[in-house]
Every structure is written in C-alpha cells, then in structure tokens.
Design a protein around this motif. Structure first.
Motif, PDB file in Angstrom:
ATOM      1  N   MET A  73      21.824  -3.588  -2.990  1.00  0.00           N
ATOM      2  CA  MET A  73      21.015  -2.494  -3.521  1.00  0.00           C
ATOM      3  C   MET A  73      19.530  -2.710  -3.250  1.00  0.00           C
ATOM      4  SD  MET A  73      21.217   0.306  -5.131  1.00  0.00           S
ATOM      5  CE  MET A  73      20.416   1.379  -6.231  1.00  0.00           C
ATOM      6  N   SER A  74      19.061  -3.940  -3.436  1.00  0.00           N
ATOM      7  CA  SER A  74      17.637  -4.200  -3.229  1.00  0.00           C
ATOM      8  C   SER A  74      17.255  -4.080  -1.749  1.00  0.00           C
ATOM      9  CB  SER A  74      17.253  -5.579  -3.757  1.00  0.00           C
ATOM     10  OG  SER A  74      17.938  -6.585  -3.035  1.00  0.00           O
ATOM     11  N   SER A  75      18.180  -4.402  -0.847  1.00  0.00           N
ATOM     12  CA  SER A  75      17.860  -4.260   0.577  1.00  0.00           C
ATOM     13  C   SER A  75      17.714  -2.791   0.967  1.00  0.00           C
ATOM     14  CB  SER A  75      18.927  -4.949   1.434  1.00  0.00           C
ATOM     15  OG  SER A  75      20.189  -4.357   1.227  1.00  0.00           O
ATOM     16  N   VAL A  76      18.453  -1.910   0.318  1.00  0.00           N
ATOM     17  CA  VAL A  76      18.330  -0.471   0.571  1.00  0.00           C
ATOM     18  C   VAL A  76      16.956   0.021   0.118  1.00  0.00           C
ATOM     19  CG1 VAL A  76      19.234   1.796  -0.030  1.00  0.00           C
ATOM     20  CG2 VAL A  76      20.811  -0.081   0.437  1.00  0.00           C
ATOM     21  N   ILE A  77      16.503  -0.441  -1.017  1.00  0.00           N
ATOM     22  CA  ILE A  77      15.184  -0.045  -1.533  1.00  0.00           C
ATOM     23  C   ILE A  77      14.089  -0.557  -0.612  1.00  0.00           C
ATOM     24  CG2 ILE A  77      13.551  -0.373  -3.434  1.00  0.00           C
ATOM     25  CD1 ILE A  77      16.001  -0.370  -5.314  1.00  0.00           C
ATOM     26  N   ILE A  78      14.226  -1.780  -0.138  1.00  0.00           N
ATOM     27  CA  ILE A  78      13.236  -2.340   0.783  1.00  0.00           C
ATOM     28  C   ILE A  78      13.201  -1.539   2.079  1.00  0.00           C
ATOM     29  CG2 ILE A  78      12.678  -4.345   2.212  1.00  0.00           C
ATOM     30  CD1 ILE A  78      13.691  -6.087  -0.136  1.00  0.00           C
ATOM     31  N   LEU A  79      14.365  -1.194   2.607  1.00  0.00           N
ATOM     32  CA  LEU A  79      14.415  -0.386   3.829  1.00  0.00           C
ATOM     33  C   LEU A  79      13.811   0.997   3.627  1.00  0.00           C
ATOM     34  CD1 LEU A  79      17.906  -1.293   5.324  1.00  0.00           C
ATOM     35  CD2 LEU A  79      15.652  -1.855   6.238  1.00  0.00           C
ATOM     36  N   MET A  80      14.033   1.591   2.458  1.00  0.00           N
ATOM     37  CA  MET A  80      13.447   2.902   2.165  1.00  0.00           C
ATOM     38  C   MET A  80      11.927   2.807   2.071  1.00  0.00           C
ATOM     39  SD  MET A  80      16.252   4.511  -0.458  1.00  0.00           S
ATOM     40  CE  MET A  80      15.202   5.868  -0.885  1.00  0.00           C
ATOM     41  N   CYS A  81      11.430   1.739   1.468  1.00  0.00           N
ATOM     42  CA  CYS A  81       9.980   1.551   1.374  1.00  0.00           C
ATOM     43  C   CYS A  81       9.370   1.342   2.760  1.00  0.00           C
ATOM     44  CB  CYS A  81       9.657   0.363   0.476  1.00  0.00           C
ATOM     45  SG  CYS A  81       9.973   0.669  -1.266  1.00  0.00           S
ATOM     46  N   LEU A  82      10.022   0.549   3.601  1.00  0.00           N
ATOM     47  CA  LEU A  82       9.536   0.350   4.961  1.00  0.00           C
ATOM     48  C   LEU A  82       9.554   1.651   5.757  1.00  0.00           C
ATOM     49  CD1 LEU A  82      11.128  -3.099   5.870  1.00  0.00           C
ATOM     50  CD2 LEU A  82       8.719  -2.589   5.447  1.00  0.00           C
ATOM     51  N   ALA A  83      10.595   2.441   5.574  1.00  0.00           N
ATOM     52  CA  ALA A  83      10.673   3.737   6.256  1.00  0.00           C
ATOM     53  C   ALA A  83       9.545   4.659   5.785  1.00  0.00           C
ATOM     54  CB  ALA A  83      12.033   4.379   6.028  1.00  0.00           C
ATOM     55  N   ALA A  84       9.254   4.650   4.495  1.00  0.00           N
ATOM     56  CA  ALA A  84       8.177   5.489   3.961  1.00  0.00           C
ATOM     57  C   ALA A  84       6.831   5.067   4.535  1.00  0.00           C
ATOM     58  CB  ALA A  84       8.154   5.417   2.438  1.00  0.00           C
ATOM     59  N   VAL A  85       6.586   3.778   4.622  1.00  0.00           N
ATOM     60  CA  VAL A  85       5.332   3.282   5.196  1.00  0.00           C
ATOM     61  C   VAL A  85       5.232   3.685   6.668  1.00  0.00           C
ATOM     62  CG1 VAL A  85       4.104   1.167   5.866  1.00  0.00           C
ATOM     63  CG2 VAL A  85       5.043   1.386   3.564  1.00  0.00           C
ATOM     64  N   ALA A  86       6.336   3.593   7.397  1.00  0.00           N
ATOM     65  CA  ALA A  86       6.338   3.975   8.809  1.00  0.00           C
ATOM     66  C   ALA A  86       6.028   5.452   8.982  1.00  0.00           C
ATOM     67  CB  ALA A  86       7.684   3.635   9.443  1.00  0.00           C
ATOM     68  N   VAL A  87       6.593   6.299   8.126  1.00  0.00           N
ATOM     69  CA  VAL A  87       6.334   7.743   8.210  1.00  0.00           C
ATOM     70  C   VAL A  87       4.875   8.045   7.882  1.00  0.00           C
ATOM     71  CG1 VAL A  87       6.840   9.954   7.111  1.00  0.00           C
ATOM     72  CG2 VAL A  87       8.705   8.460   7.809  1.00  0.00           C
ATOM     73  N   ILE A  88       4.329   7.394   6.878  1.00  0.00           N
ATOM     74  CA  ILE A  88       2.927   7.605   6.501  1.00  0.00           C
ATOM     75  C   ILE A  88       2.014   7.189   7.646  1.00  0.00           C
ATOM     76  CG2 ILE A  88       1.093   6.780   4.973  1.00  0.00           C
ATOM     77  CD1 ILE A  88       3.268   6.703   2.747  1.00  0.00           C
ATOM     78  N   TRP A  89       2.295   6.042   8.263  1.00  0.00           N
ATOM     79  CA  TRP A  89       1.489   5.575   9.388  1.00  0.00           C
ATOM     80  C   TRP A  89       1.598   6.546  10.558  1.00  0.00           C
ATOM     81  CZ3 TRP A  89       2.850   4.104  14.376  1.00  0.00           C
ATOM     82  CH2 TRP A  89       1.819   3.524  15.120  1.00  0.00           C
ATOM     83  N   TRP A  90       2.803   7.020  10.844  1.00  0.00           N
ATOM     84  CA  TRP A  90       3.031   7.948  11.956  1.00  0.00           C
ATOM     85  C   TRP A  90       2.249   9.247  11.748  1.00  0.00           C
ATOM     86  CZ3 TRP A  90       5.616   7.469  16.510  1.00  0.00           C
ATOM     87  CH2 TRP A  90       5.854   8.643  17.217  1.00  0.00           C
ATOM     88  N   LYS A  91       2.297   9.786  10.542  1.00  0.00           N
ATOM     89  CA  LYS A  91       1.577  11.034  10.253  1.00  0.00           C
ATOM     90  C   LYS A  91       0.064  10.838  10.340  1.00  0.00           C
ATOM     91  CE  LYS A  91       4.936  13.864   9.441  1.00  0.00           C
ATOM     92  NZ  LYS A  91       5.151  15.026  10.291  1.00  0.00           N
ATOM     93  N   ALA A  92      -0.437   9.691   9.881  1.00  0.00           N
ATOM     94  CA  ALA A  92      -1.869   9.412   9.959  1.00  0.00           C
ATOM     95  C   ALA A  92      -2.310   9.298  11.415  1.00  0.00           C
ATOM     96  CB  ALA A  92      -2.201   8.133   9.200  1.00  0.00           C
ATOM     97  N   LYS A  93      -1.511   8.657  12.239  1.00  0.00           N
ATOM     98  CA  LYS A  93      -1.835   8.511  13.656  1.00  0.00           C
ATOM     99  C   LYS A  93      -1.825   9.873  14.352  1.00  0.00           C
ATOM    100  CE  LYS A  93      -2.627   5.652  17.008  1.00  0.00           C
ATOM    101  NZ  LYS A  93      -3.949   5.088  17.118  1.00  0.00           N
ATOM    102  N   GLU A  94      -0.861  10.714  14.014  1.00  0.00           N
ATOM    103  CA  GLU A  94      -0.775  12.057  14.584  1.00  0.00           C
ATOM    104  C   GLU A  94      -2.002  12.892  14.199  1.00  0.00           C
ATOM    105  OE1 GLU A  94       2.053  16.012  14.147  1.00  0.00           O
ATOM    106  OE2 GLU A  94       2.810  14.081  13.484  1.00  0.00           O
TER     107      GLU A  94
END
Length: 103
Positions: A1-22
């Motif tokens: 369960m905790s690995s799923v939360i960590i992966l979701m947090c990493l995905a959220a950070v990646a999306v935020i970075w991608w949108k900022a770069k765009e």
C-alpha cells in the motif's frame, strides 16, 4: 500500500514539473514573438519564472498563474525587463517596461 502512495506522489510531481516546463516554453515563445513584432531583441533567449499563485480560470476552476520575466533591448546598449503572464497553459499578457525607441 505504501509503495502505491509513493508512486502516486512521484507521478504527481512529474506531472507538475511537466506542466511547468510546458508553460515556460510557451512563455518563451510569446516573448520571442512579442519582441519580434516590436523590433526588439530578446536577450539571453530565456524567460525566468518570477512568482506564481492560484487564480480562477475561464471555467471558474483554480489554475496556476505564473509570471515570467525576460530581458530585451531596443538599442543594443540598455537592458530592459518585460514579463509574460500565463494562466495555466494560456497566455494572458505580455508587458514591457518603457524603453528607448530607435528609428
């Protein structure tokens, strides 16, 4: 369960970075076009994110409003500052400070 939360947090950070770069790439394109239309020279070929905050967008949802700054010259000697305002991925406005116009 905790690995799923960590992966979701990493995905959220990646999306935020991608949108900022765009948004930064769109702001640079807007600064280039604005300078070209006014016969100004965009210096350093970059925009720098100043500050950001949340605003209501066209659809009344909260979006990130980013303010980017860039430098330009009209004469080749002085540097002036301009700014690009992006609301989400949408260009809101481009402003430049008063500058010397060379004929």
């Amino acid at each position: 369960m905790s690995s799923v939360i960590i992966l979701m947090c990493l995905a959220a950070v990646a999306v935020i970075w991608w949108k900022a770069k765009e948004a930064q790439e769109r702001a640079l394109k807007a600064a280039r076009a604005y300078c070209k239309n006014l016969g100004l020279q965009l210096l350093d070929e970059c925009v720098v994110q100043g500050h950001w905050h949340f605003r209501r967008g066209d659809s009344s949802f909260l979006v990130v409003e980013r303010i980017y700054q860039f430098e330009f010259t009209s004469t080749g000697y002085e540097r002036y500052v301009g700014e690009v305002i992006m609301r989400g991925a949408k260009l809101v406005s481009v402003h430049v400070e008063p500058h010397v116009v060379q004929y």
